[in-house]
Design a protein around this motif. Structure first.
Motif, PDB file in Angstrom:
ATOM      1  N   THR A  43      13.053  11.434 -11.278  1.00  5.78           N
ATOM      2  CA  THR A  43      12.789  10.194 -12.000  1.00  5.78           C
ATOM      3  C   THR A  43      13.449  10.237 -13.373  1.00  5.78           C
ATOM      4  O   THR A  43      13.218  11.182 -14.140  1.00  5.78           O
ATOM      5  N   GLN A  44      14.261   9.253 -13.659  1.00  5.57           N
ATOM      6  CA  GLN A  44      14.788   9.081 -15.007  1.00  5.57           C
ATOM      7  C   GLN A  44      13.754   8.274 -15.796  1.00  5.57           C
ATOM      8  O   GLN A  44      13.516   7.095 -15.521  1.00  5.57           O
ATOM      9  N   HIS A  45      13.117   8.913 -16.751  1.00  3.75           N
ATOM     10  CA  HIS A  45      11.997   8.288 -17.460  1.00  3.75           C
ATOM     11  C   HIS A  45      12.437   7.280 -18.513  1.00  3.75           C
ATOM     12  O   HIS A  45      11.625   6.446 -18.922  1.00  3.75           O
ATOM     13  N   GLN A  46      13.677   7.372 -18.957  1.00  2.86           N
ATOM     14  CA  GLN A  46      14.101   6.427 -19.993  1.00  2.86           C
ATOM     15  C   GLN A  46      14.044   5.005 -19.447  1.00  2.86           C
ATOM     16  O   GLN A  46      14.601   4.701 -18.393  1.00  2.86           O
ATOM     17  N   GLY A  47      13.341   4.152 -20.180  1.00  2.00           N
ATOM     18  CA  GLY A  47      13.223   2.758 -19.775  1.00  2.00           C
ATOM     19  C   GLY A  47      12.075   2.481 -18.819  1.00  2.00           C
ATOM     20  O   GLY A  47      11.770   1.317 -18.545  1.00  2.00           O
ATOM     21  N   ARG A  48      11.432   3.530 -18.293  1.00  2.00           N
ATOM     22  CA  ARG A  48      10.308   3.293 -17.387  1.00  2.00           C
ATOM     23  C   ARG A  48       9.059   2.917 -18.167  1.00  2.00           C
ATOM     24  O   ARG A  48       8.861   3.339 -19.312  1.00  2.00           O
ATOM     25  N   LYS A  49       8.220   2.146 -17.524  1.00  2.00           N
ATOM     26  CA  LYS A  49       6.991   1.681 -18.138  1.00  2.00           C
ATOM     27  C   LYS A  49       5.801   2.095 -17.276  1.00  2.00           C
ATOM     28  O   LYS A  49       5.957   2.442 -16.108  1.00  2.00           O
ATOM     29  N   ALA A  50       4.634   2.015 -17.856  1.00  2.00           N
ATOM     30  CA  ALA A  50       3.428   2.393 -17.126  1.00  2.00           C
ATOM     31  C   ALA A  50       3.262   1.545 -15.870  1.00  2.00           C
ATOM     32  O   ALA A  50       2.824   2.042 -14.824  1.00  2.00           O
ATOM     33  N   GLU A  51       3.640   0.277 -15.960  1.00  2.00           N
ATOM     34  CA  GLU A  51       3.458  -0.598 -14.797  1.00  2.00           C
ATOM     35  C   GLU A  51       4.393  -0.259 -13.636  1.00  2.00           C
ATOM     36  O   GLU A  51       4.234  -0.780 -12.527  1.00  2.00           O
ATOM     37  N   ASP A  52       5.375   0.608 -13.884  1.00  2.00           N
ATOM     38  CA  ASP A  52       6.256   1.048 -12.797  1.00  2.00           C
ATOM     39  C   ASP A  52       5.599   2.105 -11.912  1.00  2.00           C
ATOM     40  O   ASP A  52       6.125   2.446 -10.854  1.00  2.00           O
ATOM     41  N   ILE A  53       4.465   2.644 -12.345  1.00  2.00           N
ATOM     42  CA  ILE A  53       3.795   3.730 -11.627  1.00  2.00           C
ATOM     43  C   ILE A  53       2.856   3.139 -10.583  1.00  2.00           C
ATOM     44  O   ILE A  53       2.046   2.255 -10.875  1.00  2.00           O
ATOM     45  N   LEU A  54       2.965   3.623  -9.368  1.00  2.00           N
ATOM     46  CA  LEU A  54       2.109   3.175  -8.276  1.00  2.00           C
ATOM     47  C   LEU A  54       0.800   3.958  -8.318  1.00  2.00           C
ATOM     48  O   LEU A  54       0.795   5.185  -8.205  1.00  2.00           O
ATOM     49  N   VAL A  55      -0.306   3.272  -8.482  1.00  2.00           N
ATOM     50  CA  VAL A  55      -1.622   3.904  -8.503  1.00  2.00           C
ATOM     51  C   VAL A  55      -2.187   3.878  -7.088  1.00  2.00           C
ATOM     52  O   VAL A  55      -2.412   2.807  -6.517  1.00  2.00           O
ATOM     53  N   ILE A  56      -2.418   5.062  -6.532  1.00  2.00           N
ATOM     54  CA  ILE A  56      -2.894   5.192  -5.157  1.00  2.00           C
ATOM     55  C   ILE A  56      -4.361   5.607  -5.190  1.00  2.00           C
ATOM     56  O   ILE A  56      -4.704   6.694  -5.667  1.00  2.00           O
ATOM     57  N   ASP A  57      -5.209   4.749  -4.670  1.00  2.00           N
ATOM     58  CA  ASP A  57      -6.647   5.032  -4.646  1.00  2.00           C
ATOM     59  C   ASP A  57      -6.992   5.982  -3.506  1.00  2.00           C
ATOM     60  O   ASP A  57      -7.852   6.842  -3.634  1.00  2.00           O
ATOM     61  N   SER A  58      -6.317   5.823  -2.381  1.00  2.00           N
ATOM     62  CA  SER A  58      -6.540   6.679  -1.218  1.00  2.00           C
ATOM     63  C   SER A  58      -5.404   6.408  -0.239  1.00  2.00           C
ATOM     64  O   SER A  58      -4.508   5.589  -0.515  1.00  2.00           O
ATOM     65  N   ALA A  59      -5.433   7.086   0.880  1.00  2.00           N
ATOM     66  CA  ALA A  59      -4.431   6.841   1.918  1.00  2.00           C
ATOM     67  C   ALA A  59      -5.067   7.096   3.276  1.00  2.00           C
ATOM     68  O   ALA A  59      -5.927   7.979   3.419  1.00  2.00           O
ATOM     69  N   TYR A  60      -4.645   6.312   4.246  1.00  2.00           N
ATOM     70  CA  TYR A  60      -5.180   6.497   5.597  1.00  2.00           C
ATOM     71  C   TYR A  60      -4.162   5.977   6.595  1.00  2.00           C
ATOM     72  O   TYR A  60      -3.557   4.916   6.389  1.00  2.00           O
ATOM     73  N   GLY A  61      -3.967   6.727   7.673  1.00  2.00           N
ATOM     74  CA  GLY A  61      -2.982   6.314   8.672  1.00  2.00           C
ATOM     75  C   GLY A  61      -1.600   6.241   8.051  1.00  2.00           C
ATOM     76  O   GLY A  61      -1.150   7.158   7.378  1.00  2.00           O
ATOM     77  N   ASP A  62      -0.933   5.121   8.242  1.00  2.00           N
ATOM     78  CA  ASP A  62       0.419   4.945   7.711  1.00  2.00           C
ATOM     79  C   ASP A  62       0.449   4.389   6.298  1.00  2.00           C
ATOM     80  O   ASP A  62       1.535   4.227   5.727  1.00  2.00           O
ATOM     81  N   ASP A  63      -0.705   4.101   5.720  1.00  2.00           N
ATOM     82  CA  ASP A  63      -0.738   3.311   4.492  1.00  2.00           C
ATOM     83  C   ASP A  63      -1.360   4.028   3.306  1.00  2.00           C
ATOM     84  O   ASP A  63      -2.304   4.813   3.447  1.00  2.00           O
ATOM     85  N   PHE A  64      -0.837   3.706   2.127  1.00  2.00           N
ATOM     86  CA  PHE A  64      -1.539   3.955   0.880  1.00  2.00           C
ATOM     87  C   PHE A  64      -2.491   2.784   0.634  1.00  2.00           C
ATOM     88  O   PHE A  64      -2.197   1.651   1.014  1.00  2.00           O
ATOM     89  N   ALA A  65      -3.589   3.056  -0.036  1.00  2.00           N
ATOM     90  CA  ALA A  65      -4.392   1.985  -0.624  1.00  2.00           C
ATOM     91  C   ALA A  65      -3.991   1.934  -2.083  1.00  2.00           C
ATOM     92  O   ALA A  65      -4.420   2.759  -2.892  1.00  2.00           O
ATOM     93  N   ALA A  66      -3.122   1.009  -2.422  1.00  2.00           N
ATOM     94  CA  ALA A  66      -2.489   1.000  -3.735  1.00  2.00           C
ATOM     95  C   ALA A  66      -3.035  -0.130  -4.599  1.00  2.00           C
ATOM     96  O   ALA A  66      -3.285  -1.235  -4.122  1.00  2.00           O
ATOM     97  N   LEU A  67      -3.194   0.187  -5.862  1.00  2.00           N
ATOM     98  CA  LEU A  67      -3.690  -0.797  -6.814  1.00  2.00           C
ATOM     99  C   LEU A  67      -2.655  -1.900  -7.010  1.00  2.00           C
ATOM    100  O   LEU A  67      -1.481  -1.640  -7.253  1.00  2.00           O
ATOM    101  N   THR A  68      -3.121  -3.143  -6.871  1.00  2.00           N
ATOM    102  CA  THR A  68      -2.260  -4.308  -7.060  1.00  2.00           C
ATOM    103  C   THR A  68      -3.010  -5.306  -7.927  1.00  2.00           C
ATOM    104  O   THR A  68      -3.704  -6.192  -7.419  1.00  2.00           O
TER     105      THR A  68
END
Length: 764
Positions: A271-296
């Motif tokens: 990851t090139q951190h220059q220019g990245r913002k906090a909102e670029d980070i995927l927050v994963i609450d859990s995962a099951y099967g083929d999916d993440f449960a991601a914060l949206t």
């Protein structure tokens, strides 16, 4: 729309599980919904997904009698008063898990849309009671991952059943947020369980026992009604509701701040951190099967959305997230061993895994298994093995001459310093200060689908040697090696090796990613070229060393050079086969496996080698041993999980018949629809597509040049993450190359939805 965990900001939802049958789940549920509605004035709903027995005895009917202002519903009712898995048989019907799951999710979503409120979902029987399908209900509801209120067992033996129920939920990834049980003066389970759960940060609440049943039904109902009126108004029940509310708000707060906190404290890989913002980070609450449960945060009404794990979590996922079988294997090994040192010792999981792999590789060249912790380290070991064996056989002094490796352009074998040197200069190593390329890397033809046709295409500038692109009627035809002419490849390889030998360059191993080169760009190599490269080296040892002995006929010994297969990515059914030997019609002398080895649960790598390579390290001098290892070598948890994972993968072979049939029924097939791959390959912005096993690749056209630094796929990646129809796809890209990875357990319905989303993104 796919069903995943729901987190509705305005709906406090809780799922009630019982430690056993007849522990008072409905009693507790009635008290809670009655107090929530009548004391706290919350909008309140009661939901029973599955119930058995007469309709007038159903739990929602009980709620209707004693908490009449609370809407109550049962989704699936069976008349026969037995376990649901028996009821469906006795009533000659069936009910799968999916309708139950989607029904609960739809109801909760409807409740959330009504405004702030409280919803209680009550299960049937105990934590591990079977659902109508026969699945354990703790597994059926796991995709929702609702916070759990556990009703503990107050009877004799109830301490054991309550703790067992908690552990069954805990190992499956549930959050048990509170425990309630009926107080019993004889057994006094509440005293012990209160202390036990307090040590785990879980509050335990005791409630008075209900009145004894009266023979007259009207008198009994009146007596029970008075009990509900009194206890629902008690501080104990109010405290349980307050705990539910507090935990709900705390969960929202935790998820809401994670990205910002991570942005300040974590250094991310690749990851090139220059220019990245906090909102670029995927927050994963859990995962099951083929999916993440991601914060949206922008989603409505749920803050969590199912998000397809399109890179299979960097290629490790083969059995789906949250596999109970893998979790239990890990827990058992952790409880039995923890970690025990491995040098000069053995434990059952390590021995079982070594024997399992050697048996199913079915390669007479392989007899020994070496353990490391990840693919890069495992390939470090593989290269060490190969170089030592070659130097020992040919009498080379590595301190006097540079010993290199042979490989393919675009190959990549890991990020540690040794195997970095086994790859040609690239973006990955350009800024690594100690990087020194130590090898020669062959150009090679690639397999691609263009405009609905499979072609083998020569590298730019080598068309005069390999010829123009050749079309094939199917992907399977590309792998019919015995019917194809390899003479042009063999001539090119022979001439190149002679030239390298004449330059006095010394090579100690051939290192290949078989069939698909992963991190370098997801290149599908022409299997005939790799087959010809292996055979040319083995049949002509003098191309490596003028003093080499003639080729050996011993099927267990190496000749020419040790052949190393880097199957970190492609092995263990990634391409539909246990290994790639059948696809290349060639067997390696050394093979490394990781990624799918443990089903994505814990890191582990194995490097298997032939006896002749093992013997190159035998000496009276300890310094001649393979001095490689780490503190967690062959850790028991990883080995136990790997044994379970490999066995599960082997068992899945029988489920892939539909995929094989779609691709013509041969040995080469993909989980991605053949029609879909053809359709993608014809799109205007697509250069080519390819698919095999669980791997799908699409290369996008880029007038400024393809490669890792290209941004041609960035807009497609963004659209996939934005999602359609409440479903998103998280994926990684390699410059202009976008790839998607299924799990070996992915269903056709799941992949059809992913394919639809990708087509929409590509056509936008």
């Amino acid at each position: 729309m796919r069903v995943g965990p729901g987190l509705w900001p305005r709906l406090r939802a809780v799922q009630v599980y019982g430690a056993n049958t007849n522990v008072g789940k409905t009693l507790v549920s009635t008290l809670l919904v009655k107090a929530a509605r009548e004391r706290r004035n919350w909008r309140t709903w009661y939901l029973k997904p599955v119930s058995t027995g007469p309709l007038d005895e159903a739990d929602n009917s009980h709620i209707a009698r004693h908490a009449p202002t609370v809407p109550s519903r049962t989704l699936f009712q069976f008349r026969t008063p037995v376990s649901p898995h028996l009821a469906v048989r006795l009533e000659s019907t069936s009910l799968g898990d999916a309708p139950i799951l989607s029904g609960v999710h739809a109801e909760l979503t409807r409740y959330a849309a009504a405004g702030p409120g409280f919803a209680l979902v009550e299960t049937a029987g105990g934590v591990l009671s079977p659902a109508p399908s026969g699945s354990l209900q703790a597994d059926v509801y796991r995709p929702l991952r609702l916070p759990v209120l556990l009703v503990a067992d107050h009877a004799l033996g109830g301490i054991a059943t309550s703790i067992s129920a908690f552990e069954s939920l805990h190992v499956r990834g549930y959050d048990v947020t509170s425990v309630v049980l009926i107080q019993d003066e004889e057994y006094r389970n509440a005293e012990y369980l209160t202390e036990y759960f307090a040590d785990r940060g879980i509050a335990t609440t005791g409630i008075p026992p209900p009145p004894a049943r009266l023979p007259d039904s009207n008198s009994d109902a009146e007596s029970l009604g008075k009990y509900y009126e009194q206890v629902s108004a008690s501080p104990a029940i109010d405290g349980v509701l307050q705990g539910i509310e507090d935990e709900h708000e705390a969960r929202l707060a935790r998820l809401g701040t994670m990205a910002e906190e991570a942005h300040k404290s974590i250094w991310y890989p690749f990851t090139q951190h220059q220019g990245r913002k906090a909102e670029d980070i995927l927050v994963i609450d859990s995962a099951y099967g083929d999916d993440f449960a991601a914060l949206t945060p922008t989603a409505a009404p749920s803050l969590l959305q199912p998000t397809f794990d399109g890179s299979a979590s960097w290629w490790t996922q083969g059995l789906g997230h949250g596999s109970p079988a893998l979790s239990l294997a890990a827990a058992h090994a952790a409880g039995r061993y923890g970690h025990v040192m491995f040098a000069g010792a053995v434990h059952e999981p390590a021995l079982a895994l070594a024997q399992l792999l050697l048996t199913h590789h079915a390669n007479p060249r392989l007899s020994r298994v070496f353990y490391t912790d990840n693919g890069s380290a495992g390939m470090e070991v593989a290269v060490k093995m190969g170089l030592r064996a070659a130097c020992a056989r040919y009498g080379w002094d590595h301190t006097a001459k540079k010993v290199e490796i042979l490989g393919l352009k675009g190959g990549y074998h890991g990020d540690t310093m040794g195997v970095m040197d086994a790859a040609e200069p690239s973006t990955y190593n350009a800024r690594v200060e100690w990087y020194t390329p130590r090898g020669y890397w062959f150009e090679f033809p690639q397999v691609k689908m263009r405009d609905g046709k499979w072609v083998v295409e020569s590298p730019a500038g080598l068309e005069g040697i390999f010829g123009p692109p050749r079309e094939f009627g199917s992907l399977g035809e590309v792998f019919e090696l015995q019917t194809r002419d390899a003479s042009a490849y063999e001539k090119y390889i022979t001439a190149t090796l002679k030239d390298l030998r004449d330059q006095s360059r010394t090579f100690g191993a051939l290192v290949l990613e078989p069939v698909v080169l992963g991190a370098g760009g997801m290149y599908f190599a022409d299997p005939l070229f790799q087959h010809a490269l292996i055979n040319t080296i083995r049949r002509n040892p003098t191309l490596i060393s003028a003093t080499a002995p003639p080729p050996t006929s011993d099927p267990e010994d190496w000749t020419g050079l040790p052949i190393i297969f880097d199957e970190i990515f492609t092995g263990l059914y990634r391409l539909g086969h246990f290994n790639t030997s059948a696809l290349l019609q060639a067997e390696p002398d050394i093979i490394a496996n990781a990624k799918l080895l443990t089903g994505g649960l814990v890191p582990l790598c194995t490097t298997a080698a032939s006896e002749s390579i093992f013997e190159a390290f035998l000496s009276a001098d300890k310094a001649s041993a393979l001095l490689h290892g780490h503190s967690y070598t062959a850790h028991a948890v990883g080995c136990a999980v790997a044994v379970e994972s490999v066995k599960m993968l082997m068992g899945l072979e029988r489920t892939w018949g539909g995929y094989r049939e779609d691709w013509g029924g041969g040995k080469v097939w993909s989980m991605w629809s053949r029609g879909f791959v053809e359709q993608v390959s014809r799109l205007k912005r697509v250069d080519y597509a390819a698919a095999m096993g669980s791997v799908f690749v699409v290369a996008l056209k880029d007038e400024e040049g393809a490669g890792y630094n290209s941004n041609a796929s960035a807009d497609v990646q963004r659209r996939l993450m934005e999602g359609t129809g409440g479903y998103r796809i998280h994926n990684r890209v390699l410059g202009n190359v976008l790839y998607l990875m299924a799990s070996e357990t992915s269903t056709p319905d799941t992949l059809a939805e992913v394919q639809r989303c990708l087509l929409e993104a590509l056509e936008a």
